[in-house]
Design a protein around this motif. Structure first.
Motif, PDB file in Angstrom:
ATOM      1  N   MET A 182      -2.968  21.947 -26.124  1.00 39.81           N
ATOM      2  CA  MET A 182      -2.491  22.641 -24.932  1.00 39.81           C
ATOM      3  C   MET A 182      -2.848  21.815 -23.710  1.00 39.81           C
ATOM      4  SD  MET A 182      -5.231  25.811 -25.050  1.00 39.81           S
ATOM      5  CE  MET A 182      -4.273  26.809 -23.914  1.00 39.81           C
ATOM      6  N   CYS A 183      -2.107  22.038 -22.623  1.00 35.47           N
ATOM      7  CA  CYS A 183      -2.282  21.175 -21.462  1.00 35.47           C
ATOM      8  C   CYS A 183      -1.720  21.854 -20.220  1.00 35.47           C
ATOM      9  CB  CYS A 183      -1.562  19.834 -21.698  1.00 35.47           C
ATOM     10  SG  CYS A 183      -1.628  18.685 -20.312  1.00 35.47           S
ATOM     11  N   ASN A 184      -2.371  21.638 -19.102  1.00 32.00           N
ATOM     12  CA  ASN A 184      -1.840  22.021 -17.789  1.00 32.00           C
ATOM     13  C   ASN A 184      -1.732  20.732 -16.969  1.00 32.00           C
ATOM     14  OD1 ASN A 184      -1.018  23.346 -15.487  1.00 32.00           O
ATOM     15  ND2 ASN A 184      -3.059  24.058 -14.923  1.00 32.00           N
ATOM     16  N   PRO A 185      -0.610  20.018 -17.072  1.00 31.68           N
ATOM     17  CA  PRO A 185      -0.523  18.676 -16.478  1.00 31.68           C
ATOM     18  C   PRO A 185      -0.413  18.723 -14.965  1.00 31.68           C
ATOM     19  CG  PRO A 185       1.599  19.321 -17.352  1.00 31.68           C
ATOM     20  CD  PRO A 185       0.640  20.418 -17.738  1.00 31.68           C
ATOM     21  N   PRO A 186      -0.744  17.619 -14.283  1.00 30.94           N
ATOM     22  CA  PRO A 186      -0.482  17.539 -12.834  1.00 30.94           C
ATOM     23  C   PRO A 186       1.016  17.672 -12.584  1.00 30.94           C
ATOM     24  CG  PRO A 186      -1.912  15.739 -13.586  1.00 30.94           C
ATOM     25  CD  PRO A 186      -1.373  16.393 -14.805  1.00 30.94           C
ATOM     26  N   PHE A 187       1.383  18.507 -11.617  1.00 28.95           N
ATOM     27  CA  PHE A 187       2.795  18.804 -11.398  1.00 28.95           C
ATOM     28  C   PHE A 187       3.516  17.731 -10.590  1.00 28.95           C
ATOM     29  CE2 PHE A 187       1.583  23.573 -11.512  1.00 28.95           C
ATOM     30  CZ  PHE A 187       1.543  23.523 -12.894  1.00 28.95           C
ATOM     31  N   PHE A 188       2.806  17.095  -9.657  1.00 31.30           N
ATOM     32  CA  PHE A 188       3.481  16.311  -8.627  1.00 31.30           C
ATOM     33  C   PHE A 188       3.407  14.808  -8.886  1.00 31.30           C
ATOM     34  CE2 PHE A 188       1.821  20.204  -6.597  1.00 31.30           C
ATOM     35  CZ  PHE A 188       3.034  20.792  -6.268  1.00 31.30           C
ATOM     36  N   GLU A 189       4.343  14.099  -8.259  1.00 36.73           N
ATOM     37  CA  GLU A 189       4.310  12.646  -8.259  1.00 36.73           C
ATOM     38  C   GLU A 189       3.489  12.163  -7.069  1.00 36.73           C
ATOM     39  OE1 GLU A 189       7.965  10.539  -9.034  1.00 36.73           O
ATOM     40  OE2 GLU A 189       8.985  12.417  -9.492  1.00 36.73           O
ATOM     41  N   LYS A 190       3.089  10.906  -7.119  1.00 31.57           N
ATOM     42  CA  LYS A 190       2.306  10.356  -6.017  1.00 31.57           C
ATOM     43  C   LYS A 190       3.088  10.381  -4.712  1.00 31.57           C
ATOM     44  CE  LYS A 190      -1.006   7.438  -8.447  1.00 31.57           C
ATOM     45  NZ  LYS A 190      -1.592   6.080  -8.584  1.00 31.57           N
ATOM     46  N   SER A 191       4.420  10.253  -4.798  1.00 30.03           N
ATOM     47  CA  SER A 191       5.242  10.263  -3.588  1.00 30.03           C
ATOM     48  C   SER A 191       5.222  11.610  -2.883  1.00 30.03           C
ATOM     49  CB  SER A 191       6.687   9.900  -3.939  1.00 30.03           C
ATOM     50  OG  SER A 191       7.214  10.814  -4.900  1.00 30.03           O
ATOM     51  N   GLY A 235       4.758   9.434 -11.854  1.00 31.35           N
ATOM     52  CA  GLY A 235       5.914   9.978 -12.562  1.00 31.35           C
ATOM     53  C   GLY A 235       5.957  11.489 -12.647  1.00 31.35           C
ATOM     54  N   GLY A 236       4.908  12.171 -12.154  1.00 33.90           N
ATOM     55  CA  GLY A 236       4.894  13.631 -12.179  1.00 33.90           C
ATOM     56  C   GLY A 236       4.699  14.190 -13.585  1.00 33.90           C
ATOM     57  N   GLU A 237       4.911  15.497 -13.709  1.00 32.13           N
ATOM     58  CA  GLU A 237       4.642  16.151 -14.987  1.00 32.13           C
ATOM     59  C   GLU A 237       5.621  15.727 -16.081  1.00 32.13           C
ATOM     60  OE1 GLU A 237       4.879  20.373 -14.762  1.00 32.13           O
ATOM     61  OE2 GLU A 237       6.867  20.407 -13.880  1.00 32.13           O
ATOM     62  N   VAL A 238       6.846  15.334 -15.700  1.00 28.04           N
ATOM     63  CA  VAL A 238       7.803  14.886 -16.713  1.00 28.04           C
ATOM     64  C   VAL A 238       7.272  13.644 -17.424  1.00 28.04           C
ATOM     65  CG1 VAL A 238      10.115  13.964 -17.097  1.00 28.04           C
ATOM     66  CG2 VAL A 238       9.798  15.898 -15.556  1.00 28.04           C
ATOM     67  N   ALA A 239       6.772  12.678 -16.647  1.00 26.72           N
ATOM     68  CA  ALA A 239       6.229  11.457 -17.250  1.00 26.72           C
ATOM     69  C   ALA A 239       4.997  11.767 -18.095  1.00 26.72           C
ATOM     70  CB  ALA A 239       5.886  10.445 -16.155  1.00 26.72           C
ATOM     71  N   VAL A 241       4.137  14.675 -19.631  1.00 29.06           N
ATOM     72  CA  VAL A 241       4.495  15.379 -20.868  1.00 29.06           C
ATOM     73  C   VAL A 241       5.220  14.440 -21.830  1.00 29.06           C
ATOM     74  CG1 VAL A 241       5.822  17.300 -21.832  1.00 29.06           C
ATOM     75  CG2 VAL A 241       4.538  17.616 -19.719  1.00 29.06           C
ATOM     76  N   ASN A 242       6.006  13.513 -21.297  1.00 33.97           N
ATOM     77  CA  ASN A 242       6.663  12.530 -22.163  1.00 33.97           C
ATOM     78  C   ASN A 242       5.644  11.680 -22.915  1.00 33.97           C
ATOM     79  OD1 ASN A 242       9.547  12.614 -22.335  1.00 33.97           O
ATOM     80  ND2 ASN A 242       9.641  12.135 -20.158  1.00 33.97           N
ATOM     81  N   ARG A 243       4.490  11.437 -22.294  1.00 36.20           N
ATOM     82  CA  ARG A 243       3.425  10.703 -22.989  1.00 36.20           C
ATOM     83  C   ARG A 243       2.883  11.530 -24.158  1.00 36.20           C
ATOM     84  NH1 ARG A 243      -0.397   9.353 -18.045  1.00 36.20           N
ATOM     85  NH2 ARG A 243      -1.883   8.895 -19.732  1.00 36.20           N
ATOM     86  N   ILE A 244       2.794  12.847 -23.975  1.00 42.52           N
ATOM     87  CA  ILE A 244       2.373  13.716 -25.085  1.00 42.52           C
ATOM     88  C   ILE A 244       3.424  13.690 -26.190  1.00 42.52           C
ATOM     89  CG2 ILE A 244       1.706  16.053 -25.747  1.00 42.52           C
ATOM     90  CD1 ILE A 244       0.820  16.568 -22.903  1.00 42.52           C
ATOM     91  N   ILE A 245       4.708  13.728 -25.810  1.00 45.56           N
ATOM     92  CA  ILE A 245       5.786  13.664 -26.801  1.00 45.56           C
ATOM     93  C   ILE A 245       5.736  12.339 -27.544  1.00 45.56           C
ATOM     94  CG2 ILE A 245       8.289  13.658 -27.124  1.00 45.56           C
ATOM     95  CD1 ILE A 245       8.530  15.564 -24.764  1.00 45.56           C
ATOM     96  N   ASP A 246       5.485  11.245 -26.812  1.00 48.65           N
ATOM     97  CA  ASP A 246       5.352   9.930 -27.461  1.00 48.65           C
ATOM     98  C   ASP A 246       4.287   9.967 -28.551  1.00 48.65           C
ATOM     99  OD1 ASP A 246       7.282   8.861 -25.846  1.00 48.65           O
ATOM    100  OD2 ASP A 246       5.900   7.910 -24.445  1.00 48.65           O
ATOM    101  N   LEU A 268      12.106  21.088 -16.957  1.00 50.06           N
ATOM    102  CA  LEU A 268      12.445  21.542 -18.300  1.00 50.06           C
ATOM    103  C   LEU A 268      13.643  20.795 -18.873  1.00 50.06           C
ATOM    104  CD1 LEU A 268      11.976  25.407 -17.942  1.00 50.06           C
ATOM    105  CD2 LEU A 268      10.583  23.847 -19.304  1.00 50.06           C
ATOM    106  N   LYS A 269      14.671  20.582 -18.061  1.00 52.23           N
ATOM    107  CA  LYS A 269      15.909  19.984 -18.573  1.00 52.23           C
ATOM    108  C   LYS A 269      15.690  18.600 -19.175  1.00 52.23           C
ATOM    109  CE  LYS A 269      20.709  18.990 -17.375  1.00 52.23           C
ATOM    110  NZ  LYS A 269      21.751  19.049 -16.312  1.00 52.23           N
ATOM    111  N   PRO A 270      15.066  17.639 -18.458  1.00 56.04           N
ATOM    112  CA  PRO A 270      14.876  16.319 -19.077  1.00 56.04           C
ATOM    113  C   PRO A 270      13.964  16.348 -20.296  1.00 56.04           C
ATOM    114  CG  PRO A 270      13.700  16.443 -16.972  1.00 56.04           C
ATOM    115  CD  PRO A 270      14.582  17.637 -17.060  1.00 56.04           C
ATOM    116  N   LEU A 271      12.974  17.241 -20.309  1.00 52.97           N
ATOM    117  CA  LEU A 271      12.069  17.317 -21.453  1.00 52.97           C
ATOM    118  C   LEU A 271      12.765  17.921 -22.672  1.00 52.97           C
ATOM    119  CD1 LEU A 271       8.817  18.476 -19.617  1.00 52.97           C
ATOM    120  CD2 LEU A 271       9.282  16.210 -20.579  1.00 52.97           C
TER     121      LEU A 271
END
Length: 481
Positions: A182-191, A235-239, A241-246, A268-271
């Motif tokens: 389980m995980c609560n990832p950082p939501f935002f990108e550095k930008s 990369g925000g939470e999408v990047a 979570v993609n690392r978890i998927i990897d 949600l859509k890209p994931l």
């Protein structure tokens, strides 16, 4: 607490939100942040970080017998939401009879270590809790020791520079079996950092909430103060979570199922598109996580064929009555639409469709009639010039599943006719061999017979609610006429 109807049925805060008056009487520290009004009620100021921190500590102490230190300058977890998350995981565990020797991994446990503490105290699970910040690991370890739960929770510091999220932890414990992560990832990108937060004394959403019209969103309802590592990541939470998927692609059923919280609906859509690429090799689901006026989502997936991802929260369903025999007619219409069906039980069908064939039926019938009409006019040929450009995506060579990437290629060649050209176009989209395309919609249909008619109940297993409504309306018009 709003949105209580979407809380988990076993969440005690669903029907009985915290009684601020009773808490103020019982806990003097909490009483400092309350105000009595003329009607005898107690109000609470959610705009103060210290007040929100005290509320979380008070609820953990009263409802879970947990004494937790929440240092200033770090995220304050919302108890009802975290409990919702744990309850959904417990639903999946119970649905798969995984109720003993449950071991979970909490990715980015933070200073509170709240997922592991609630999971161990309330459900009896064991945890490996990881974090890349040394200070957070130290405070989390102290919280575990303070509650005498060292036998159930192991807090581990991981290297934040390493791109993998789970691999190092799993490889360091080769003999351990893990039920979930389980995980609560950082939501935002550095930008987003400069536009959303100030940095003194720590990152806060208060300073800039009225100065920027970011995504046309209103200011948050409660104060958020946190360290930079808790709020944003490259990369925000999408990047993330993609690392978890990897990692999950490599680990497969070394972990029975994988979960994470999602903080932005746009993520949600890209994931989901990423998970859909694995075809029938992966099962996944999305469920809302509501607390107060904040909405989050849980994304869960598994590569284990024997696993089911069922929860106590019901999927969308619709029902209608039709003349007998509804089951026979239903099978015929599903086949006619190009769908596939199978019988789970004598009166329960599972139907899936890989293309939309139930819309524009009138136009389809008209087109078919014109094809066979004897008096159809003869076609008259003429010349025309047509240009078409299709952008099918630009590959970056970083496709983590096939290590190939996507590409499109198009080239034009001159011909002997000055007014004409030949074109050559190619497109490559890597897909693993042997993967069957995932159906766009999957339904469970139950037939309840009666003396005069049959009741058909349609439950959405996967796919868009829009398709569920369209199919039900189409079948209702057809079967009930």
């Amino acid at each position: 607490m709003a949105q209580g109807n979407e809380m988990h049925p076993r969440n005690p805060y669903r029907d009985k939100p915290p009684d601020f008056k009773a808490l103020a009487i019982e806990y003097p520290e909490f009483r400092k942040f309350c105000q009595y009004v003329s009607n005898g009620k107690v109000t609470f100021d959610f705009r103060k970080d210290a007040a929100v921190r005290c509320l979380t500590q008070t609820l953990l102490k009263k409802d879970f017998s947990l004494n937790v230190n929440l240092p200033a300058g770090h995220l304050v977890p919302r108890v009802a939401q975290k409990l919702n998350y744990c309850l959904l995981i417990d639903d999946i565990l119970q649905a798969n009879s995984l109720t003993s020797n449950v071991v979970g991994i909490d990715i980015g446990t933070g200073t509170s270590c709240i997922h592991a503490l609630i999971g161990a105290r309330h459900f009896g699970w064991k945890f490996v809790a990881t974090d890349g910040d040394e200070n957070s690991v130290q405070v989390a370890h102290e919280n575990v020791a303070r509650n005498e739960m060292g036998d159930s929770i192991c807090v581990v510091h991981v290297n934040p520079a390493v791109k993998t999220v789970l691999m190092d932890v799993i490889n360091s414990m080769p003999d351990s079996e893990f039920s979930f992560c389980m995980c609560n990832p950082p939501f935002f990108e550095k930008s987003d950092k400069e536009e959303r937060f100030c940095e003194e004394p720590s990152l806060s959403n208060e300073t800039y909430s009225n100065n920027f019209d970011f995504d046309m969103r209103s200011a948050p309802h409660s104060e958020t103060i946190a360290s930079s590592a808790e709020l944003y990541v490259e990369g925000g939470e999408v990047a993330f979570v993609n690392r978890i998927i990897d990692d999950s692609v490599c680990l497969r059923d070394r972990i029975k199922f994988y979960t994470t919280m999602i903080g932005r609906k746009s993520s949600l859509k890209p994931l989901l598109q990423r998970l859909e690429r694995f075809g029938e090799n992966v099962k996944f689901l999305v469920h809302p996580l509501n607390q107060g006026k904040t909405k989050r989502w849980m994304l869960a997936w598994t590569f284990a064929k024997e696993m089911t991802l069922n929860t106590a929260l019901k999927n969308s369903s619709i029902s209608f009555q039709c003349p007998k025999p509804g089951l026979v007619k239903l099978m015929q219409e599903i086949s006619r639409l190009g769908g596939r069906w199978s019988q789970e039980q004598p009166s329960v069908l599972v139907a899936e469709f890989k293309s939309v064939t139930w819309t524009n039926q009138r136009a389809r019938r008209k087109a078919n009639a014109l094809l066979f009409e004897n008096s159809a006019k003869r076609a008259r040929w003429n010349t025309s010039s047509v240009a078409c450009e299709a952008m099918m995506g630009n590959g970056d060579g970083k496709d983590s599943y096939t290590n190939s990437g996507n590409f499109v290629y198009s080239e034009s060649f001159k011909t002997s006719d000055p007014a004409a050209v030949d074109t050559s176009s190619q497109a490559y989209f890597p897909l693993p061999s042997g993967v069957t395309p995932r159906p766009i919609v999957k339904l469970r249909i139950q037939v309840d017979p009666d003396d005069k008619c049959d009741t058909l109940s349609f439950e959405l297993i996967s796919g868009a609610k829009q398709h569920l409504h369209q199919i039900v309306q189409y079948l209702k018009n057809l079967l009930c006429r």
